[in-house]
Design a protein around this motif. Structure first.
Motif, PDB file in Angstrom:
ATOM      1  N   THR A 128       0.836  -0.871   0.046  1.00  0.00           N
ATOM      2  CA  THR A 128      -0.047  -0.005   0.020  1.00  0.00           C
ATOM      3  C   THR A 128       0.844   0.984  -0.475  1.00  0.00           C
ATOM      4  OG1 THR A 128      -0.002   0.402   2.312  1.00  0.00           O
ATOM      5  CG2 THR A 128      -1.751  -1.090   1.328  1.00  0.00           C
ATOM      6  N   ASP A 129       1.970   1.244  -0.414  1.00  0.00           N
ATOM      7  CA  ASP A 129       3.437   1.937  -0.491  1.00  0.00           C
ATOM      8  C   ASP A 129       2.386   3.635  -1.193  1.00  0.00           C
ATOM      9  OD1 ASP A 129       4.749   0.859   1.566  1.00  0.00           O
ATOM     10  OD2 ASP A 129       6.782   1.099   0.068  1.00  0.00           O
ATOM     11  N   ALA A 130       1.701   3.409  -1.975  1.00  0.00           N
ATOM     12  CA  ALA A 130       1.252   4.327  -3.072  1.00  0.00           C
ATOM     13  C   ALA A 130       0.088   5.358  -2.771  1.00  0.00           C
ATOM     14  CB  ALA A 130       0.858   3.701  -4.144  1.00  0.00           C
ATOM     15  N   GLU A 131      -0.725   4.710  -1.440  1.00  0.00           N
ATOM     16  CA  GLU A 131      -1.585   5.288  -1.046  1.00  0.00           C
ATOM     17  C   GLU A 131      -1.153   5.989   0.586  1.00  0.00           C
ATOM     18  OE1 GLU A 131      -4.566   1.701   0.102  1.00  0.00           O
ATOM     19  OE2 GLU A 131      -3.811   0.612  -1.374  1.00  0.00           O
ATOM     20  N   PRO A 132      -1.926   6.677   0.559  1.00  0.00           N
ATOM     21  CA  PRO A 132      -1.463   8.079   1.229  1.00  0.00           C
ATOM     22  C   PRO A 132      -2.074   7.419   2.727  1.00  0.00           C
ATOM     23  CG  PRO A 132      -3.785   9.398   0.414  1.00  0.00           C
ATOM     24  CD  PRO A 132      -2.740   7.718  -0.908  1.00  0.00           C
ATOM     25  N   GLY A 133      -1.311   7.593   3.698  1.00  0.00           N
ATOM     26  CA  GLY A 133      -2.178   6.668   5.606  1.00  0.00           C
ATOM     27  C   GLY A 133      -3.352   6.423   5.919  1.00  0.00           C
ATOM     28  N   PRO A 134      -4.495   7.947   5.809  1.00  0.00           N
ATOM     29  CA  PRO A 134      -5.890   7.955   5.763  1.00  0.00           C
ATOM     30  C   PRO A 134      -6.405   7.509   4.349  1.00  0.00           C
ATOM     31  CG  PRO A 134      -4.500  10.321   6.270  1.00  0.00           C
ATOM     32  CD  PRO A 134      -3.677   9.755   5.465  1.00  0.00           C
ATOM     33  N   ALA A 135      -5.978   7.136   3.895  1.00  0.00           N
ATOM     34  CA  ALA A 135      -6.894   6.403   2.606  1.00  0.00           C
ATOM     35  C   ALA A 135      -6.195   4.388   2.870  1.00  0.00           C
ATOM     36  CB  ALA A 135      -6.145   6.391   1.356  1.00  0.00           C
ATOM     37  N   SER A 174     -12.923  -8.623  17.636  1.00  0.00           N
ATOM     38  CA  SER A 174     -13.502  -9.411  16.547  1.00  0.00           C
ATOM     39  C   SER A 174     -14.946  -8.971  15.945  1.00  0.00           C
ATOM     40  CB  SER A 174     -14.581 -10.097  18.337  1.00  0.00           C
ATOM     41  OG  SER A 174     -15.228 -10.100  18.548  1.00  0.00           O
ATOM     42  N   GLY A 175     -14.924  -7.692  16.409  1.00  0.00           N
ATOM     43  CA  GLY A 175     -16.181  -6.876  15.767  1.00  0.00           C
ATOM     44  C   GLY A 175     -14.932  -5.945  14.581  1.00  0.00           C
ATOM     45  N   TRP A 176     -14.651  -5.782  14.540  1.00  0.00           N
ATOM     46  CA  TRP A 176     -14.302  -4.871  13.262  1.00  0.00           C
ATOM     47  C   TRP A 176     -14.274  -5.355  11.882  1.00  0.00           C
ATOM     48  CZ3 TRP A 176     -11.382  -0.685  13.565  1.00  0.00           C
ATOM     49  CH2 TRP A 176     -11.249   0.166  12.764  1.00  0.00           C
ATOM     50  N   LEU A 177     -14.672  -4.740  11.239  1.00  0.00           N
ATOM     51  CA  LEU A 177     -15.024  -4.042   9.705  1.00  0.00           C
ATOM     52  C   LEU A 177     -13.942  -3.662   8.981  1.00  0.00           C
ATOM     53  CD1 LEU A 177     -18.870  -3.866   9.769  1.00  0.00           C
ATOM     54  CD2 LEU A 177     -17.545  -6.328  10.124  1.00  0.00           C
ATOM     55  N   MET A 178     -13.460  -3.931   8.739  1.00  0.00           N
ATOM     56  CA  MET A 178     -12.432  -3.240   7.590  1.00  0.00           C
ATOM     57  C   MET A 178     -13.292  -1.427   7.194  1.00  0.00           C
ATOM     58  SD  MET A 178     -10.422  -4.008   4.242  1.00  0.00           S
ATOM     59  CE  MET A 178     -12.436  -4.564   3.036  1.00  0.00           C
ATOM     60  N   LYS A 179     -12.042  -0.719   7.785  1.00  0.00           N
ATOM     61  CA  LYS A 179     -12.299   0.433   7.082  1.00  0.00           C
ATOM     62  C   LYS A 179     -10.659   1.553   6.427  1.00  0.00           C
ATOM     63  CE  LYS A 179     -13.862   0.954  11.443  1.00  0.00           C
ATOM     64  NZ  LYS A 179     -14.861   1.215  12.487  1.00  0.00           N
ATOM     65  N   PRO A 180     -11.371   2.239   6.070  1.00  0.00           N
ATOM     66  CA  PRO A 180     -10.349   2.593   6.089  1.00  0.00           C
ATOM     67  C   PRO A 180      -9.653   4.575   6.327  1.00  0.00           C
ATOM     68  CG  PRO A 180     -12.050   4.316   4.164  1.00  0.00           C
ATOM     69  CD  PRO A 180     -12.327   2.792   5.363  1.00  0.00           C
ATOM     70  N   MET A 181      -8.313   4.405   7.345  1.00  0.00           N
ATOM     71  CA  MET A 181      -7.654   4.964   8.512  1.00  0.00           C
ATOM     72  C   MET A 181      -8.259   6.552   8.344  1.00  0.00           C
ATOM     73  SD  MET A 181      -5.907   2.702   9.866  1.00  0.00           S
ATOM     74  CE  MET A 181      -5.732   3.482  10.967  1.00  0.00           C
ATOM     75  N   ALA A 182      -8.842   6.721   7.613  1.00  0.00           N
ATOM     76  CA  ALA A 182      -9.194   8.405   7.959  1.00  0.00           C
ATOM     77  C   ALA A 182     -11.370   8.180   8.477  1.00  0.00           C
ATOM     78  CB  ALA A 182      -9.541   9.161   6.746  1.00  0.00           C
ATOM     79  N   ASP A 183     -11.908   7.087   8.422  1.00  0.00           N
ATOM     80  CA  ASP A 183     -12.861   6.875   9.681  1.00  0.00           C
ATOM     81  C   ASP A 183     -12.833   6.496  10.812  1.00  0.00           C
ATOM     82  OD1 ASP A 183     -13.823   7.455   6.929  1.00  0.00           O
ATOM     83  OD2 ASP A 183     -14.443   5.864   6.728  1.00  0.00           O
ATOM     84  N   ILE A 184     -10.983   6.346  11.256  1.00  0.00           N
ATOM     85  CA  ILE A 184     -10.962   5.703  12.329  1.00  0.00           C
ATOM     86  C   ILE A 184     -10.704   7.246  13.490  1.00  0.00           C
ATOM     87  CG2 ILE A 184      -9.285   4.462  14.190  1.00  0.00           C
ATOM     88  CD1 ILE A 184      -9.358   2.960  11.552  1.00  0.00           C
ATOM     89  N   ALA A 185     -11.732   8.103  14.167  1.00  0.00           N
ATOM     90  CA  ALA A 185     -11.412   9.339  14.582  1.00  0.00           C
ATOM     91  C   ALA A 185     -11.072   9.211  15.434  1.00  0.00           C
ATOM     92  CB  ALA A 185     -13.071  10.373  14.577  1.00  0.00           C
ATOM     93  N   ASP A 186     -11.327   8.395  17.105  1.00  0.00           N
ATOM     94  CA  ASP A 186     -10.876   8.214  18.003  1.00  0.00           C
ATOM     95  C   ASP A 186      -9.141   8.110  18.136  1.00  0.00           C
ATOM     96  OD1 ASP A 186     -11.305   5.978  17.369  1.00  0.00           O
ATOM     97  OD2 ASP A 186     -12.053   5.109  18.625  1.00  0.00           O
ATOM     98  N   ILE A 187      -8.364   7.785  17.309  1.00  0.00           N
ATOM     99  CA  ILE A 187      -6.794   7.795  17.891  1.00  0.00           C
ATOM    100  C   ILE A 187      -5.938   7.890  17.996  1.00  0.00           C
ATOM    101  CG2 ILE A 187      -7.557   4.677  16.481  1.00  0.00           C
ATOM    102  CD1 ILE A 187      -6.059   5.852  14.304  1.00  0.00           C
ATOM    103  N   GLY A 188      -6.666   9.342  17.404  1.00  0.00           N
ATOM    104  CA  GLY A 188      -5.167  11.289  17.454  1.00  0.00           C
ATOM    105  C   GLY A 188      -5.120  11.063  15.742  1.00  0.00           C
ATOM    106  N   VAL A 189      -4.643  12.248  15.548  1.00  0.00           N
ATOM    107  CA  VAL A 189      -4.174  12.585  14.345  1.00  0.00           C
ATOM    108  C   VAL A 189      -2.718  11.586  13.434  1.00  0.00           C
ATOM    109  CG1 VAL A 189      -2.954  14.176  13.373  1.00  0.00           C
ATOM    110  CG2 VAL A 189      -3.777  14.596  15.108  1.00  0.00           C
TER     111      VAL A 189
END
Length: 129
Positions: free
Chosen positions: A38-45, A112-127
């Motif tokens: 995933t090197d070509a993708e920016p972190g939030p994507a 165990s309930g985790w569903l794959m999602k873009p890092m940009a959608d994870i607001a509660d982990i910091g910047v």
């Protein structure tokens, strides 16, 4: 005060005689992109395929896996150390992650309930970096 640096690892085995825990810990990682995939993708994507946590007295540590090599057990993802406001991208050995036990006896757990999602959608982990 406990921090993520105050962990200890039990030696000799990463399974601790609990094959079902080990299977659940690694389940589904085979669908994760390979290292550097995933090197070509920016972190939030980047997509987080798995999420692991460790609760401590100062907060919760998070590991989000975006790449994984099943041959070496090496993962790449976003890590947030308990008690810190921001995290960072890095590599870690998933076997070592499974072997972490806090001073209070808690272990890293797979969400165990985790569903794959873009890092940009994870607001509660910091910047995101």
């Amino acid at each position: 005060m406990e921090t993520m640096l105050d962990i200890r690892r039990y030696q000799d085995t990463h399974v601790y005689g609990d094959a079902s825990r080990s299977q659940a810990f690694y389940a589904g990682l085979d669908s994760t992109p390979p290292l550097y995939g995933t090197d070509a993708e920016p972190g939030p994507a980047k997509l987080a395929y798995a999420h692991y946590t460790l609760d401590t007295v100062v907060g919760t540590g998070h590991w989000f896996i975006v790449e994984y090599d099943p041959g070496s057990f090496l993962a790449y993802g976003y890590l947030v150390i308990a008690g810190c406001e921001t995290g960072s991208w890095g590599h870690f050995d998933i076997r070592e992650l499974e072997s972490v036990i806090s001073r209070t006896g808690l272990r890293v757990e797979r969400d165990s309930g985790w569903l794959m999602k873009p890092m940009a959608d994870i607001a509660d982990i910091g910047v995101l970096l």
